[in-house]
Design a protein around this motif. Structure first.
Motif, mmCIF file in Angstrom:
data_model
loop_
_atom_site.group_PDB
_atom_site.id
_atom_site.type_symbol
_atom_site.label_atom_id
_atom_site.label_comp_id
_atom_site.label_asym_id
_atom_site.label_seq_id
_atom_site.Cartn_x
_atom_site.Cartn_y
_atom_site.Cartn_z
ATOM 1 N N MET A 56 18.819 7.655 -14.288
ATOM 2 C CA MET A 56 18.238 6.533 -14.372
ATOM 3 C C MET A 56 19.608 5.744 -13.716
ATOM 4 S SD MET A 56 15.171 7.085 -17.208
ATOM 5 C CE MET A 56 16.580 7.450 -18.549
ATOM 6 N N SER A 57 18.882 4.453 -13.873
ATOM 7 C CA SER A 57 19.654 3.091 -14.121
ATOM 8 C C SER A 57 20.124 2.601 -15.696
ATOM 9 C CB SER A 57 19.149 1.591 -13.380
ATOM 10 O OG SER A 57 18.504 0.923 -14.505
ATOM 11 N N GLU A 58 21.162 2.411 -15.878
ATOM 12 C CA GLU A 58 22.077 2.251 -17.160
ATOM 13 C C GLU A 58 20.266 1.118 -18.044
ATOM 14 O OE1 GLU A 58 23.821 2.004 -20.740
ATOM 15 O OE2 GLU A 58 24.320 3.231 -19.074
ATOM 16 N N GLU A 59 20.182 0.025 -17.112
ATOM 17 C CA GLU A 59 19.381 -0.335 -17.683
ATOM 18 C C GLU A 59 17.821 -0.305 -17.952
ATOM 19 O OE1 GLU A 59 16.934 -5.377 -16.443
ATOM 20 O OE2 GLU A 59 18.371 -3.370 -14.970
ATOM 21 N N GLN A 60 17.633 1.172 -17.299
ATOM 22 C CA GLN A 60 17.093 2.225 -18.165
ATOM 23 C C GLN A 60 16.880 2.152 -18.769
ATOM 24 O OE1 GLN A 60 15.620 3.535 -14.219
ATOM 25 N NE2 GLN A 60 14.027 2.433 -13.510
ATOM 26 N N LYS A 61 18.333 3.432 -19.317
ATOM 27 C CA LYS A 61 18.778 3.668 -20.183
ATOM 28 C C LYS A 61 18.617 2.975 -22.057
ATOM 29 C CE LYS A 61 21.079 7.278 -17.183
ATOM 30 N NZ LYS A 61 22.557 7.826 -17.631
ATOM 31 N N GLN A 62 18.947 1.667 -21.250
ATOM 32 C CA GLN A 62 19.342 0.787 -23.290
ATOM 33 C C GLN A 62 17.544 0.599 -23.277
ATOM 34 O OE1 GLN A 62 22.282 0.160 -24.210
ATOM 35 N NE2 GLN A 62 22.765 1.607 -23.144
ATOM 36 N N ALA A 63 17.294 0.461 -22.352
ATOM 37 C CA ALA A 63 15.705 -0.057 -22.978
ATOM 38 C C ALA A 63 15.285 1.169 -22.916
ATOM 39 C CB ALA A 63 14.805 -0.258 -20.942
ATOM 40 N N VAL A 64 14.996 2.824 -22.675
ATOM 41 C CA VAL A 64 14.368 3.715 -23.669
ATOM 42 C C VAL A 64 15.468 3.517 -25.108
ATOM 43 C CG1 VAL A 64 14.954 6.050 -23.967
ATOM 44 C CG2 VAL A 64 14.157 5.377 -21.438
ATOM 45 N N LEU A 65 16.456 3.663 -25.469
ATOM 46 C CA LEU A 65 17.498 4.015 -26.495
ATOM 47 C C LEU A 65 16.998 2.142 -27.364
ATOM 48 C CD1 LEU A 65 21.337 4.271 -24.782
ATOM 49 C CD2 LEU A 65 19.767 6.142 -26.693
ATOM 50 N N ALA A 66 15.969 1.424 -26.579
ATOM 51 C CA ALA A 66 15.962 0.318 -27.421
ATOM 52 C C ALA A 66 14.372 0.253 -27.909
ATOM 53 C CB ALA A 66 16.250 -1.440 -26.957
ATOM 54 N N ARG A 67 13.947 1.586 -27.306
ATOM 55 C CA ARG A 67 12.646 1.569 -27.437
ATOM 56 C C ARG A 67 11.560 -0.065 -27.064
ATOM 57 N NH1 ARG A 67 14.822 5.849 -28.497
ATOM 58 N NH2 ARG A 67 14.056 7.638 -29.834
ATOM 59 N N ASP A 68 12.184 -0.300 -26.321
ATOM 60 C CA ASP A 68 11.906 -1.903 -25.909
ATOM 61 C C ASP A 68 10.596 -1.377 -24.274
ATOM 62 O OD1 ASP A 68 11.122 -4.026 -24.154
ATOM 63 O OD2 ASP A 68 12.625 -4.968 -24.094
ATOM 64 N N LEU A 69 9.519 -0.546 -24.302
ATOM 65 C CA LEU A 69 8.888 -0.203 -23.650
ATOM 66 C C LEU A 69 8.365 -1.568 -22.753
ATOM 67 C CD1 LEU A 69 6.933 1.455 -26.222
ATOM 68 C CD2 LEU A 69 8.129 2.080 -24.882
ATOM 69 N N ASN A 70 7.924 -2.961 -23.250
ATOM 70 C CA ASN A 70 8.128 -3.222 -22.337
ATOM 71 C C ASN A 70 9.197 -3.993 -21.173
ATOM 72 O OD1 ASN A 70 5.890 -4.928 -23.148
ATOM 73 N ND2 ASN A 70 6.797 -5.981 -25.159
ATOM 74 N N ARG A 71 10.114 -3.615 -21.331
ATOM 75 C CA ARG A 71 11.155 -3.294 -20.583
ATOM 76 C C ARG A 71 11.036 -2.706 -19.135
ATOM 77 N NH1 ARG A 71 13.225 -6.735 -17.196
ATOM 78 N NH2 ARG A 71 15.184 -5.793 -15.737
ATOM 79 N N CYS A 72 10.666 -1.439 -20.105
ATOM 80 C CA CYS A 72 10.067 0.286 -19.492
ATOM 81 C C CYS A 72 9.695 -0.328 -18.124
ATOM 82 C CB CYS A 72 10.075 1.271 -19.715
ATOM 83 S SG CYS A 72 11.018 1.587 -21.640
ATOM 84 N N ILE A 73 8.453 -0.462 -18.781
ATOM 85 C CA ILE A 73 7.592 -0.800 -17.671
ATOM 86 C C ILE A 73 7.814 -2.028 -16.461
ATOM 87 C CG2 ILE A 73 5.462 -2.449 -17.449
ATOM 88 C CD1 ILE A 73 4.609 -1.290 -20.192
ATOM 89 N N ALA A 74 8.783 -2.994 -17.020
ATOM 90 C CA ALA A 74 8.757 -3.816 -15.665
ATOM 91 C C ALA A 74 10.028 -2.435 -14.583
ATOM 92 C CB ALA A 74 10.151 -5.143 -16.483
ATOM 93 N N LEU A 75 10.748 -1.221 -15.378
ATOM 94 C CA LEU A 75 11.897 -1.309 -14.755
ATOM 95 C C LEU A 75 11.084 0.161 -13.964
ATOM 96 C CD1 LEU A 75 15.042 -1.589 -17.347
ATOM 97 C CD2 LEU A 75 14.531 -2.531 -14.957
ATOM 98 N N GLY A 76 9.803 0.189 -14.005
ATOM 99 C CA GLY A 76 9.006 1.036 -13.160
ATOM 100 C C GLY A 76 8.550 2.363 -14.056
ATOM 101 N N GLY A 77 9.095 2.297 -15.408
ATOM 102 C CA GLY A 77 8.268 2.892 -16.300
ATOM 103 C C GLY A 77 6.591 2.802 -16.351
ATOM 104 N N ASN A 78 5.842 3.861 -16.187
ATOM 105 C CA ASN A 78 4.039 3.845 -16.019
ATOM 106 C C ASN A 78 4.010 4.179 -18.268
ATOM 107 O OD1 ASN A 78 1.601 5.556 -16.397
ATOM 108 N ND2 ASN A 78 1.799 4.908 -14.577
ATOM 109 N N ILE A 79 2.492 3.533 -18.243
ATOM 110 C CA ILE A 79 2.642 3.376 -19.861
ATOM 111 C C ILE A 79 2.302 4.831 -20.081
ATOM 112 C CG2 ILE A 79 0.214 2.771 -19.874
ATOM 113 C CD1 ILE A 79 3.094 2.601 -22.699
ATOM 114 N N TYR A 80 1.608 5.566 -18.931
ATOM 115 C CA TYR A 80 1.149 7.447 -19.747
ATOM 116 C C TYR A 80 2.214 8.158 -20.224
ATOM 117 C CZ TYR A 80 -3.788 4.390 -18.948
ATOM 118 O OH TYR A 80 -4.210 3.968 -19.331
ATOM 119 N N PHE A 81 3.816 7.977 -19.453
ATOM 120 C CA PHE A 81 4.492 8.467 -19.364
ATOM 121 C C PHE A 81 5.708 7.787 -20.353
ATOM 122 C CE2 PHE A 81 4.531 8.524 -14.684
ATOM 123 C CZ PHE A 81 3.520 9.832 -14.554
ATOM 124 N N LEU A 82 5.869 6.430 -20.396
ATOM 125 C CA LEU A 82 6.274 6.471 -21.520
ATOM 126 C C LEU A 82 5.254 6.672 -23.133
ATOM 127 C CD1 LEU A 82 6.812 2.766 -20.231
ATOM 128 C CD2 LEU A 82 9.069 4.581 -20.075
#
Length: 145
Positions: A56-82
Motif C-alpha cells: 500500500m502507499s504510505e498515505e494509505q498506511k497512515q490513514a489506517v493507523l489513524a483510523r481515518d476512514l474518510n481518508r481511506c475511502i478517498a484512497l480507494g478503500g471500500n467501506i464494506y472492506f474497511l
C-alpha cells in the motif's frame, strides 16, 4: 479514453468505481485479511509491521493507523472492506459511520432514526440554484452537514 463521471458533482461523495478499486486494491486486500483471527492478532500486536507486509502507499498506511476512514475511502478503500478494521477494533458499523460524520454514535443513530440527513446541500452541484456546477477535486472527500 477515460469514462465520463457525472457523479463527481455530488459533494462529499466518493463513488467506488473501477478507478477507486484499482487505487485501493491492496488496501482492501489488507482489510479482507482481517477476516482471519490469526491475521487480526498479528495486526493488533504490531500494526505498522503488519501493514508493511502490504504494498500500500504510505498515505494509505497512515490513514489506517489513524483510523481515518474518510481518508481511506478517498484512497480507494471500500467501506464494506474497511468495516473489517472497525470489527478488529471492536467497533460496530454504526460507531464507524458516526466517526466518519463527526457525530457520536448516539447522534448518528438518532439522526438515522429521524430519517437521515437532509438532501439540502447534498444534491448534485448546480441543482440547488447554483448557477455554475463545480467539480469536486479528484479524490476529495468532504463531510456534509
Amino acid at each position: 479514453m477515460p469514462l465520463a463521471k457525472p457523479y463527481l458533482d455530488i459533494p462529499g461523495t466518493t463513488i467506488f468505481d473501477a478507478e477507486q478499486s484499482r487505487k485501493g486494491f491492496h488496501l482492501n486486500q489488507f482489510c479482507m485479511s482481517l477476516m482471519k483471527a490469526a491475521n487480526r492478532e498479528r495486526f493488533k500486536a504490531n500494526e505498522r509491521a503488519y501493514l508493511d507486509e502490504w504494498p500500500m502507499s504510505e498515505e494509505q498506511k497512515q490513514a489506517v493507523l489513524a483510523r481515518d476512514l474518510n481518508r481511506c475511502i478517498a484512497l480507494g478503500g471500500n467501506i464494506y472492506f474497511l468495516a473489517k478494521i472497525g470489527a478488529t477494533d471492536g467497533k460496530s458499523f454504526q460507531q464507524m459511520a458516526g466517526s466518519m460524520t463527526g457525530m457520536t454514535e448516539d447522534e448518528y443513530r438518532n439522526m438515522m432514526i429521524a430519517g437521515g440527513r437532509s438532501a439540502e446541500g447534498n444534491r448534485k452541484l448546480g441543482e440547488d440554484g447554483d448557477a455554475q456546477p463545480h467539480r469536486q477535486p479528484q479524490g476529495a472527500v468532504g463531510k456534509t452537514k
